[in-house]
Enzyme design. Sequence first.
Site, PDB file in Angstrom:
ATOM      1  N   ALA A 163      90.008  64.483  35.101  1.00 54.19           N
ATOM      2  CA  ALA A 163      89.978  63.148  35.708  1.00 54.19           C
ATOM      3  C   ALA A 163      88.644  62.827  36.375  1.00 54.19           C
ATOM      4  O   ALA A 163      88.366  61.687  36.679  1.00 54.19           O
ATOM      5  CB  ALA A 163      91.105  63.013  36.735  1.00 54.19           C
ATOM      6  N   LYS A 164      87.816  63.837  36.632  1.00 51.47           N
ATOM      7  CA  LYS A 164      86.481  63.657  37.227  1.00 51.47           C
ATOM      8  C   LYS A 164      86.522  62.756  38.458  1.00 51.47           C
ATOM      9  O   LYS A 164      85.710  61.861  38.616  1.00 51.47           O
ATOM     10  CB  LYS A 164      85.497  63.141  36.177  1.00 51.47           C
ATOM     11  CG  LYS A 164      85.336  64.105  34.983  1.00 51.47           C
ATOM     12  CD  LYS A 164      84.254  63.676  34.023  1.00 51.47           C
ATOM     13  CE  LYS A 164      84.004  64.717  32.939  1.00 51.47           C
ATOM     14  NZ  LYS A 164      85.102  64.872  31.958  1.00 51.47           N
TER      15      LYS A 164
END
Lengths: 313, 313
Positions: B109-110
């Site tokens: 998901a960074k």
Amino acid sequence: MPLENFADRLLAAIDTRNTPLVVGLDPVYDRLPRAISGHRELNDGDDLEAAVDALLEFSTRVLKIVAPLVPAVKINSAFFEPYFSYGVEAFQALVQEATAHGLLVINDAKRADIGNTSERYAAATLIEPPFDSLSEHAAPDAVTVAPYMGSDSVGPFISAAQAHGKGVFVLVRTSNPGAAEIQDVLLQDGTPLYQHVGKLVEKWGAPLIGERGYSSVGAVVGATNPEQLATLRGLLPQTLFLVPGYGAQGASAGDVAKAFNADGRGAIINSSRAILQAHLNPRYANLPWEKAVEAATRAAITEIRSALHAARG
Amino acid sequence: MPLENFADRLLAAIDTRNTPLVVGLDPVYDRLPRAISGHRELNDGDDLEAAVDALLEFSTRVLKIVAPLVPAVKINSAFFEPYFSYGVEAFQALVQEATAHGLLVINDAKRADIGNTSERYAAATLIEPPFDSLSEHAAPDAVTVAPYMGSDSVGPFISAAQAHGKGVFVLVRTSNPGAAEIQDVLLQDGTPLYQHVGKLVEKWGAPLIGERGYSSVGAVVGATNPEQLATLRGLLPQTLFLVPGYGAQGASAGDVAKAFNADGRGAIINSSRAILQAHLNPRYANLPWEKAVEAATRAAITEIRSALHAARG
């Protein structure tokens, strides 16, 4: 009809509302009026739909109050994602509601990935949904983006902004204490990393400069370090700054004044907690919750508007 | 019963499956088998539910095939977010399905924000939902996190990982071409920024080192620049590397070999397109789609497993 440039739209809205104040819509369940959340206090919000309904009821009320008073709201996706699909629906409903009230909406999602994946984030955050069942849904007007992965990571957001009349705010110098650890690291020429990133943002934004001289690619620059804010203001004359950190995070109106160019333009100032949680002040304790939120929100906005007005000179 | 350390769980799963290969589950609608997506081709996926159903049908099939063959899957949130609440439900369903099949799940998901906001992202990405209606939902085992905002931004993810037996992979040197623009910038001591970030990650991970000597705080290090990969391997002995870039992005098995320590441990290698889109090879054109996906996926995994096995030495 050509799409109007986002920076031009934002600057026009700032003129119309006569303030650069942006309301950060980051609702927290246990800071809602007890009349909305209180009766579910015993089970601590473990009823997902009820929790989201309460957040939405409060946020919608706030939107109606602030719509005539400010040019834009910033909605942080993180405050909705813990509610999964219900949170996403609530987020979309608020974007829709804010847009209907004439507010510009900044999606503070801080996204980025490799190029073809950033394209998907741009589709999710900036572009009107292509699906029949969501044809009435407005997309946000702008999104915040993380810079660590470089041009080809930020590029798809900028391309989407250019194609759809939207905006991008790239993190340059954030307002949190730990930011210094990476953003202030000195490079070989003695300048800090955040200036290197800031110059990249100014370059990336050059093709999206509007009629009023500012680009639709802006920068997030915290107000908690006013000297850095002033330095960046000088370095990036055509970049609009989205400035968090005012109020609850410790920055004063004098601090954020450094975000503006000599013409009093060039920045929007975000305030979240000082506005959203104003109703918790004991002076409003005897009012019905709707009245408390209205009075508290108006008072908070009036106070901040005045302070910013004085600071812009 | 104390929660088992994520790094230990991951290393045990690598041993059990005898491969460090991780399947990147990034399904793309127009690369699905035509039998699933083809009859909706005329309206180009504008039926939201039908599009998500097709993505889910394909992804679930792939999960069943890969579950006995690899230790983990990496699911990138960006491929689901353009489908809004339906996408989030599909993402959750895949996490649930993968967990039921005994796979570890990395949520790519960074994410990152200021501290109190990162807490919310950690709740959304790493912690089992506290809501009655989602009580059967598994949370991912690990999440990818962006480092630009520093310790207090990454910290809430690490705290959640420590409290819940989960993992965090921090972006250090990514596999995309533009990464060099920021991550390779030289600091005053002549070392590049990515090494500074890597050292922070090793420090942040020290309290989460498991019985096998690796931390549950890992690093994302692309394979597209094998020299940098080798340098980081030497600098960060206790950090597990999540290595993207193999295959479609251009890195060879020889390149990714540099991600491993002398004992053949220390890294997981992600492959997405080479596995997920293998069924598009014309050699499978005459098979029913389920058979084509099964044959193609197995063949792709067998080939990559062998190449990695040879590379690990």
